[in-house]
Design an enzyme around this catalytic site. Structure first.
Site, short mmCIF file in Angstrom:
data_model
loop_
_atom_site.label_atom_id
_atom_site.label_comp_id
_atom_site.label_asym_id
_atom_site.label_seq_id
_atom_site.Cartn_x
_atom_site.Cartn_y
_atom_site.Cartn_z
N HIS A 134 0.81 -1.25 -0.06
CA HIS A 134 -0.05 0.07 0.11
C HIS A 134 0.88 1.21 -0.19
CE1 HIS A 134 0.84 0.88 4.19
NE2 HIS A 134 1.03 -0.49 4.26
N HIS A 143 12.14 -0.11 -12.99
CA HIS A 143 11.86 -1.37 -13.26
C HIS A 143 12.01 -2.37 -12.15
CE1 HIS A 143 13.26 -5.62 -15.35
NE2 HIS A 143 12.22 -5.86 -14.78
C1 LIG Z 1 23.62 -4.96 -8.95
C2 LIG Z 1 24.21 -5.50 -10.32
C3 LIG Z 1 23.36 -4.58 -11.42
C4 LIG Z 1 25.53 -5.21 -10.32
O1 LIG Z 1 26.20 -5.45 -11.70
P1 LIG Z 1 27.56 -5.12 -12.15
O2 LIG Z 1 27.44 -3.61 -12.35
O3 LIG Z 1 28.03 -5.98 -13.35
O4 LIG Z 1 28.24 -5.37 -10.61
P2 LIG Z 1 29.43 -6.33 -10.52
O5 LIG Z 1 28.93 -7.96 -10.88
O6 LIG Z 1 30.74 -5.99 -11.03
O7 LIG Z 1 29.50 -6.68 -8.88
C5 LIG Z 1 30.14 -5.24 -8.28
C6 LIG Z 1 30.23 -5.84 -6.77
O8 LIG Z 1 29.00 -6.00 -6.32
C7 LIG Z 1 28.83 -7.20 -5.64
N1 LIG Z 1 27.44 -7.76 -6.23
C8 LIG Z 1 26.97 -7.66 -7.39
N2 LIG Z 1 25.47 -8.18 -7.43
C9 LIG Z 1 25.45 -8.63 -6.10
C10 LIG Z 1 24.21 -9.03 -5.74
N3 LIG Z 1 22.98 -9.16 -6.18
N4 LIG Z 1 24.13 -9.14 -4.31
C11 LIG Z 1 25.43 -9.07 -3.70
N5 LIG Z 1 26.45 -8.47 -4.15
C12 LIG Z 1 26.39 -8.31 -5.43
C13 LIG Z 1 29.73 -8.02 -6.51
O9 LIG Z 1 30.35 -9.39 -5.70
C14 LIG Z 1 31.00 -7.01 -6.56
O10 LIG Z 1 31.49 -7.04 -5.13
P3 LIG Z 1 33.22 -6.32 -5.11
O11 LIG Z 1 33.07 -5.07 -5.43
O12 LIG Z 1 33.31 -6.64 -3.49
O13 LIG Z 1 33.79 -7.46 -5.81
C15 LIG Z 1 23.90 -7.01 -10.61
O14 LIG Z 1 24.80 -7.64 -10.00
C16 LIG Z 1 22.52 -7.32 -10.20
O15 LIG Z 1 22.33 -8.09 -9.04
N6 LIG Z 1 21.54 -7.23 -11.03
C17 LIG Z 1 20.16 -7.48 -11.00
C18 LIG Z 1 19.64 -8.15 -12.16
C19 LIG Z 1 18.24 -8.52 -11.99
O16 LIG Z 1 17.53 -8.61 -11.13
N7 LIG Z 1 17.58 -8.44 -13.18
C20 LIG Z 1 16.32 -8.91 -13.61
C21 LIG Z 1 15.78 -8.66 -15.08
S1 LIG Z 1 14.22 -9.26 -15.34
#
Ligand SMILES: CC(C)(COP(=O)(O)OP(=O)(O)OC[C@H]1O[C@@H](n2cnc3c(N)ncnc32)[C@H](O)[C@@H]1OP(=O)(O)O)[C@@H](O)C(=O)NCCC(=O)NCCS
Length: 210
Positions: A134, A143
């Protein structure tokens, strides 16, 4: 039942889900628009180029939806189409309170639950199975990914991406163009443009809007 024709901008996986959402609801998708010049058919639907689309006489009987998951690209395209009518795609198996306002161009996928007094802006995505409680306020070009949970009174500013399965506790504000990682548990406000990940959440950048 055919209750109106749609045009989808973006022949991609996200486009497939919106196509299915519309067809399941008895709507027709007349064609996709896509920038890939080699693509002429997608999911058995014709594909035309943006140039081809611009050369057509605009038919206001059809509603356009930008079927691209990237929030920045969706915004950029929408600003080039400001004179066009945008439609909505709301799956019949989403549960949407009567007291919810949904902006044009916004899509709500199957299994999403949106409770009373929520406001959702334009060109937003509430993805499969997301839960929005709510009094949340969700701005344009947001998104909310599959399975994410927004508790009550959460504010999501423009262009935010909330990752799959993330949880945002009541009353938190997520600043414009921030990214919330998949599975994050967010207990405090997140600054504009920041990337917040994990449980407890860690801010991975200070928050520059890119
Ligand atoms: C957050 C996110 C956007 C980061 O992606 P990125 O910019 O490529 O970042 P990286 O993979 O290089 O990670 C950067 C740091 O964050 C951490 N990290 C990334 N995603 C994380 C997550 N979901 N949970 C915890 N830690 C995360 C990595 O371990 C890394 O840590 P470090 O700096 O200590 O090495 C991505 O991991 C994510 O979670 N995306 C969501 C995707 C999603 O839900 N899509 C739905 C589509 S319908």
């Amino acid at each position: 039942m055919n209750t109106g024709n749609f045009i989808l901008y973006g022949a991609s996986g996200h486009g497939s889900v919106i196509l299915d959402t519309l067809e399941t609801g008895g709507h027709d998708v007349e064609y996709f628009i896509d920038d890939n010049p080699n693509l002429t058919i997608f999911e058995n639907v014709a594909v035309i180029s943006r140039i081809g689309f611009d050369n057509l006489v605009k038919d206001k009987a059809r509603s356009l939806i930008i079927s691209i998951g990237n929030n920045k690209i969706r915004k950029a395209i929408s600003t080039t189409l400001s004179d066009y009518d945008f439609g909505q795609a709301i799956h019949g198996k989403a549960v949407v309170s009567r007291k919810v306002s949904v902006g044009q161009g916004t899509v709500i996928m199957a299994g999403a639950i949106i409770n009373a007094n929520v406001t959702i802006g334009r060109h937003a995505i509430v993805n499969t199975g997301a839960s929005i409680d709510h009094d949340c306020v969700i701005a344009d070009y947001v998104h909310i990914s599959p399975g994410a949970t927004l508790c009550g009174n959460v504010v999501i500013e423009e262009g935010v991406h909330v990752g799959a399965g993330a949880t945002i506790i009541p009353g938190v504000r997520i600043g414009a163009w921030a990214t919330i990682g998949a599975g994050a548990v967010v207990r405090k406000d997140v600054p504009n443009g920041a990337m917040a990940v994990g449980n407890p959440v860690v801010i991975k950048n200070a928050g520059n809007i890119k």
